[in-house]
Write an enzyme that holds these catalytic residues in place. Structure first.
Site, PDB file in Angstrom:
ATOM      1  N   ASP A  26     -64.621  -7.278   8.111  1.00 51.63           N
ATOM      2  CA  ASP A  26     -63.219  -7.310   8.534  1.00 51.63           C
ATOM      3  C   ASP A  26     -62.997  -6.583   9.858  1.00 51.63           C
ATOM      4  OD1 ASP A  26     -63.739  -4.802   7.529  1.00 51.63           O
ATOM      5  OD2 ASP A  26     -62.280  -4.878   5.914  1.00 51.63           O
ATOM      6  N   ASN A  65     -56.706   0.710  -4.008  1.00 48.00           N
ATOM      7  CA  ASN A  65     -55.927  -0.317  -4.725  1.00 48.00           C
ATOM      8  C   ASN A  65     -56.803  -1.485  -5.171  1.00 48.00           C
ATOM      9  OD1 ASN A  65     -56.424  -1.605  -2.323  1.00 48.00           O
ATOM     10  ND2 ASN A  65     -54.280  -1.892  -1.734  1.00 48.00           N
ATOM     11  N   HIS A  83     -58.953  -3.080  -3.220  1.00 44.54           N
ATOM     12  CA  HIS A  83     -59.273  -4.089  -2.196  1.00 44.54           C
ATOM     13  C   HIS A  83     -60.756  -4.062  -1.848  1.00 44.54           C
ATOM     14  CE1 HIS A  83     -58.089  -1.264   1.405  1.00 44.54           C
ATOM     15  NE2 HIS A  83     -59.385  -1.330   1.349  1.00 44.54           N
ATOM     16  N   GLU A 109     -56.329  -7.708   0.042  1.00 44.42           N
ATOM     17  CA  GLU A 109     -55.387  -6.826  -0.647  1.00 44.42           C
ATOM     18  C   GLU A 109     -54.981  -7.405  -2.001  1.00 44.42           C
ATOM     19  OE1 GLU A 109     -55.122  -3.944   0.355  1.00 44.42           O
ATOM     20  OE2 GLU A 109     -54.051  -3.662   2.233  1.00 44.42           O
TER      21      GLU A 109
HETATM   22  C1  GLP Z   1     -61.139  -0.006   4.492  1.00 44.38           C
HETATM   23  C2  GLP Z   1     -62.112  -1.175   4.643  1.00 44.38           C
HETATM   24  C3  GLP Z   1     -62.805  -1.483   3.336  1.00 44.38           C
HETATM   25  C4  GLP Z   1     -63.320  -0.200   2.723  1.00 44.38           C
HETATM   26  C5  GLP Z   1     -62.175   0.725   2.411  1.00 44.38           C
HETATM   27  C6  GLP Z   1     -62.596   2.002   1.702  1.00 44.38           C
HETATM   28  O1  GLP Z   1     -59.876  -0.355   4.117  1.00 44.38           O
HETATM   29  N1  GLP Z   1     -61.480  -2.346   5.122  1.00 44.38           N
HETATM   30  O2  GLP Z   1     -63.872  -2.396   3.570  1.00 44.38           O
HETATM   31  O3  GLP Z   1     -64.045  -0.491   1.543  1.00 44.38           O
HETATM   32  O4  GLP Z   1     -61.578   1.038   3.649  1.00 44.38           O
HETATM   33  O5  GLP Z   1     -62.735   3.067   2.601  1.00 44.38           O
HETATM   34  P1  GLP Z   1     -63.478   4.414   2.267  1.00 44.38           P
HETATM   35  O6  GLP Z   1     -64.931   4.058   2.155  1.00 44.38           O
HETATM   36  O7  GLP Z   1     -63.205   5.303   3.429  1.00 44.38           O
HETATM   37  O8  GLP Z   1     -62.939   4.928   0.986  1.00 44.38           O
END
Ligand code: GLP
Length: 266
Positions: free
Chosen positions: A73, A142, A144, A149
């Site tokens: 992404d 959440n 995702h 989302e």
């Molecule tokens: C972002 C990314 C996701 C990732 C998520 C979790 O929103 N788009 O791909 O899994 O963050 O982040 P973290 O690893 O900092 O908890």
């Protein structure tokens, strides 16, 4: 019949051990299939895994030159050299530090003039590369995955997505703790893109910053629902969750308190 089962879990003592184990799976793939197609994730969770891959490249000659990479992404509307763009993140943590071929590095372009066309181009690029052999995922609080989302149609491929308030608040930690600075839109592989990978690994550790125990619990044991995108992973035939012991313990506590509640109701 649709395949649904609890995904495999691989538990490590701590974040460092979890990161190493996940890196070793990627390294094993690069050894057995040097021209593998690998899907990569951002967020704070995979940083330790990337550091271990860089170490393996520097000290053990791990070769990235023939592999192809597709990132999950990217935010819409921030320049590629913005410190929080996923282009910047991936070059900082991995690509600038290993011998990946720049022509085989793919990250959605969140600044494309025609974002719909960019999504279609990206999805086609994955197909043209022969599909993803191994997709790395993190998970949001959440539920995702990528930036899919809650409510995302499970049949979607790469698409434009509106970030939820919760995700913008969670990611404000990367934007001077100012949720206003977090973009409102992103481009993301869709659930269908992710599910078409031959193998998927999900990394999650217990972090004080975003409490994702619920999300991990539901991804593993909850009902499969578009409201919690990670639950779709239960339908994939080859998925493993790399967890640290601390989040595993929180998930087990949640299960215990649920069965205690249902026991006291009976
Ligand atoms: C972002 C990314 C996701 C990732 C998520 C979790 O929103 N788009 O791909 O899994 O963050 O982040 P973290 O690893 O900092 O908890």
């Amino acid at each position: 019949m649709t395949h649904i089962e609890t995904p495999d879990t691989i538990i490590s003592a701590n974040y460092a051990a979890m990161s190493k184990k996940a890196a070793h799976e990627i390294a094993a793939l690069l050894h057995s299939k040097p021209d593998a197609v690998i899907g990569l994730a951002t967020g704070s969770t995979p940083i330790g895994m990337y550091a271990e891959l860089v170490r393996m490249h520097e000290e053990e000659g791990l070769d990235f030159s023939q592999a192809t990479f597709f990132n999950l992404d990217e935010y819409v509307g921030i320049p590629h050299d913005h410190p929080q763009s996923y282009h910047h993140f991936m070059h900082e943590h991995l690509f600038s530090n290993v011998n990946a071929n720049p022509e085989r590095i793919h990250i959605p372009n969140g600044n494309a003039v025609d974002l719909e066309a960019e999504c279609a181009r990206y999805e086609q690029g994955i197909k043209d590369a022969g599909g993803i052999d191994l997709q790395v995922l993190g998970i949001g609080a959440n539920g995702h995955i990528g930036f899919c989302e809650p409510g995302t149609d499970f049949t979607l491929g790469t698409h434009i997505t509106q970030l939820t308030e919760q995700t913008r608040n969670d990611n404000a930690r990367f934007f001077d703790d100012d949720h206003e600075q977090v973009p409102t839109e992103a481009l993301s592989m869709g659930p269908a893109t992710i599910m078409s990978a031959k193998r998927i690994i999900v990394l999650a550790n217990n972090t004080a910053k975003t409490n994702k125990t619920h999300a991990v619990h539901d991804a593993l044991y909850g009902d499969v629902t578009q409201d919690i995108p990670a639950t779709i992973l239960q339908k994939h035939p080859d998925v493993s969750f790399y967890l640290d012991w601390s989040i595993q313990r929180e998930v087990q506590k949640m299960i215990a308190s649920q069965s205690e509640r249902s026991f006291s109701r009976d």
